[in-house]
Scaffold this active site. Sequence first.
Site, mmCIF file in Angstrom:
data_model
loop_
_atom_site.group_PDB
_atom_site.id
_atom_site.type_symbol
_atom_site.label_atom_id
_atom_site.label_comp_id
_atom_site.label_asym_id
_atom_site.label_seq_id
_atom_site.Cartn_x
_atom_site.Cartn_y
_atom_site.Cartn_z
ATOM 1 N N ASN A 1 41.846 -31.022 20.188
ATOM 2 C CA ASN A 1 40.464 -31.239 19.748
ATOM 3 C C ASN A 1 39.627 -30.006 20.067
ATOM 4 O O ASN A 1 39.366 -29.710 21.232
ATOM 5 C CB ASN A 1 39.903 -32.479 20.464
ATOM 6 C CG ASN A 1 38.483 -32.824 20.046
ATOM 7 O OD1 ASN A 1 37.830 -32.058 19.323
ATOM 8 N ND2 ASN A 1 38.005 -33.966 20.501
ATOM 9 N N HIS B 1 37.149 -34.680 11.529
ATOM 10 C CA HIS B 1 37.169 -34.091 12.862
ATOM 11 C C HIS B 1 38.512 -34.383 13.524
ATOM 12 O O HIS B 1 39.103 -35.449 13.311
ATOM 13 C CB HIS B 1 36.014 -34.662 13.699
ATOM 14 C CG HIS B 1 36.091 -34.229 15.122
ATOM 15 N ND1 HIS B 1 36.200 -32.909 15.462
ATOM 16 C CD2 HIS B 1 36.124 -34.929 16.282
ATOM 17 C CE1 HIS B 1 36.291 -32.823 16.780
ATOM 18 N NE2 HIS B 1 36.245 -34.031 17.292
ATOM 19 N N CYS C 1 30.904 -32.673 18.750
ATOM 20 C CA CYS C 1 31.958 -32.618 17.722
ATOM 21 C C CYS C 1 31.400 -32.690 16.303
ATOM 22 O O CYS C 1 32.090 -32.366 15.350
ATOM 23 C CB CYS C 1 32.986 -33.714 17.961
ATOM 24 S SG CYS C 1 33.833 -33.460 19.524
HETATM 25 N N1 COA Z 1 49.243 -39.025 30.428
HETATM 26 C C1 COA Z 1 49.814 -40.156 30.820
HETATM 27 N N2 COA Z 1 49.121 -41.284 31.064
HETATM 28 C C2 COA Z 1 47.787 -41.243 30.866
HETATM 29 C C3 COA Z 1 47.146 -40.076 30.442
HETATM 30 C C4 COA Z 1 47.911 -38.936 30.233
HETATM 31 N N3 COA Z 1 47.389 -37.777 29.812
HETATM 32 N N4 COA Z 1 45.826 -40.343 30.351
HETATM 33 C C5 COA Z 1 45.657 -41.630 30.672
HETATM 34 N N5 COA Z 1 46.852 -42.172 31.003
HETATM 35 C C6 COA Z 1 47.144 -43.542 31.427
HETATM 36 C C7 COA Z 1 45.932 -44.262 31.925
HETATM 37 O O1 COA Z 1 45.717 -43.971 33.273
HETATM 38 C C8 COA Z 1 46.310 -45.709 31.694
HETATM 39 O O2 COA Z 1 47.145 -46.113 32.746
HETATM 40 P P1 COA Z 1 47.049 -47.609 33.354
HETATM 41 O O3 COA Z 1 47.339 -48.529 32.196
HETATM 42 O O4 COA Z 1 48.089 -47.601 34.401
HETATM 43 O O5 COA Z 1 45.647 -47.724 33.848
HETATM 44 C C9 COA Z 1 47.163 -45.649 30.437
HETATM 45 O O6 COA Z 1 47.580 -44.290 30.305
HETATM 46 C C10 COA Z 1 46.446 -46.097 29.182
HETATM 47 O O7 COA Z 1 45.218 -45.453 29.118
HETATM 48 P P2 COA Z 1 44.207 -45.873 28.033
HETATM 49 O O8 COA Z 1 42.949 -45.171 28.320
HETATM 50 O O9 COA Z 1 44.181 -47.346 27.885
HETATM 51 O O10 COA Z 1 44.873 -45.256 26.736
HETATM 52 P P3 COA Z 1 44.347 -45.330 25.249
HETATM 53 O O11 COA Z 1 45.350 -46.046 24.457
HETATM 54 O O12 COA Z 1 42.937 -45.760 25.133
HETATM 55 O O13 COA Z 1 44.403 -43.802 24.810
HETATM 56 C C11 COA Z 1 42.928 -41.933 24.433
HETATM 57 C C12 COA Z 1 43.580 -42.860 25.448
HETATM 58 C C13 COA Z 1 41.998 -41.023 25.176
HETATM 59 C C14 COA Z 1 44.028 -41.138 23.744
HETATM 60 C C15 COA Z 1 42.175 -42.783 23.398
HETATM 61 O O14 COA Z 1 41.369 -43.745 24.014
HETATM 62 C C16 COA Z 1 41.303 -41.932 22.497
HETATM 63 O O15 COA Z 1 41.781 -41.082 21.771
HETATM 64 N N6 COA Z 1 39.994 -42.172 22.504
HETATM 65 C C17 COA Z 1 39.068 -41.410 21.701
HETATM 66 C C18 COA Z 1 38.962 -40.048 22.262
HETATM 67 C C19 COA Z 1 38.101 -39.173 21.450
HETATM 68 O O16 COA Z 1 38.080 -39.287 20.275
HETATM 69 N N7 COA Z 1 37.418 -38.262 22.132
HETATM 70 C C20 COA Z 1 36.672 -37.242 21.557
HETATM 71 C C21 COA Z 1 35.671 -37.692 20.577
HETATM 72 S S1 COA Z 1 34.994 -36.287 19.911
#
Ligand code: COA
Length: 334
Positions: A291, A261, A114
């Site tokens: 993204n 980004h 990224c």
């Molecule tokens: N739809 C519905 N539920 C989902 C899901 C989706 N697409 N993806 C995950 N879940 C669920 C998980 O299974 C989890 O369920 P559980 O509590 O029963 O285990 C719940 O949602 C929460 O997941 P969690 O991972 O704690 O969510 P989060 O608040 O951390 O958000 C992201 C997830 C990925 C949006 C967040 O962590 C993020 O944006 N991280 C950075 C990602 C990033 O920047 N990546 C690229 C860098 S270049």
Amino acid sequence: MNVRAKVTGTGMDVPDRVVTNAELEKYMETSDEWIRQRSGIEERRWVTEEQGPADLAEAAARRALEAAGLEPGDLDCIVLGTLSPEADFPGTSFFLQDRLGLSETPCFDVRAQCSGFLYSLAIGDSFLRSGQYRRVLVVGCEVHSTGLDVSTRGRDVAVLFGDGAGAAVLEANDDPEDPSGVLSVRLHAQGKYARKLWLEAPGSALHPRFTQEMYDQGLHFPQMEGKFVFKHAVTRMPEVLLEALEAAGVKQDDVDLFLFHQANLRINEYVANSLEIPPEKLRNNIQRYGNCSAAAIPMLLAEAEAEGALRRGQLVSLTAFGSGFSWASAVLRW
Ligand code: COA
């Protein structure tokens, strides 16, 4: 006056196919509400059967060249950031070079995920300032959609990514009357977190690189520790942004436009709040494109320029964070 790398043209391209959050609900257990709330994404673009990375890269490159008033043959070099190449090797840039009708113009891919566009920009800037080249095309291009696990197993990653390309023409500027150019670029990496956001297989460390078992385990899909990535992004992005401003010798208040980004709208809001950046100085397009990794920043630049939000003489700050971990920031006088 020293030579500066001036952006003389920008361009972008995305596939026509719009994939809404509602469409993703058909493939996996997810919801429009979950996706919007956690990431800000409303829809993204996915390539159709007959499209690949070089198609998007070519369209973006041709638009950037046209904006710069140049022909492909005017280019001295092409630097292309990607984590989703046309083929594992030689990457995407060679296919792009051929599409542009160039026979021997040097080109190569940069693997900084990224942060790939900013790493590529740093290379282009160095080529121009060293005098090696006068015109360099810098591209970011990704096709994520063909490599996502679009089932409930892969939902934490699949809903976040989209396809797109962005390009910028860099030209050597040695006109003492024209202050336009790259003022600073700062790059960082932390390989100890390489496995926090990565794609494991096929991999040359595996013997063999790919097996049916790996396929069954889904190791060919990206894996991410979302919360861990989030935490590091919101720490590293402000750090490197301020570092690049200092290196450029400009004050934060003097910056007209901040482009981050596009990994998650919440990350960008967090970073903007921590630096007290007013909303009118920020632009995001993740709502429409998801993204697009290395393509995100050049896509933002192209949109901002096309819409008159980025004008000659303005100061723009660009900041990225991604897999590697890699992070970077640049300051440009437009
Ligand atoms: N739809 C519905 N539920 C989902 C899901 C989706 N697409 N993806 C995950 N879940 C669920 C998980 O299974 C989890 O369920 P559980 O509590 O029963 O285990 C719940 O949602 C929460 O997941 P969690 O991972 O704690 O969510 P989060 O608040 O951390 O958000 C992201 C997830 C990925 C949006 C967040 O962590 C993020 O944006 N991280 C950075 C990602 C990033 O920047 N990546 C690229 C860098 S270049």
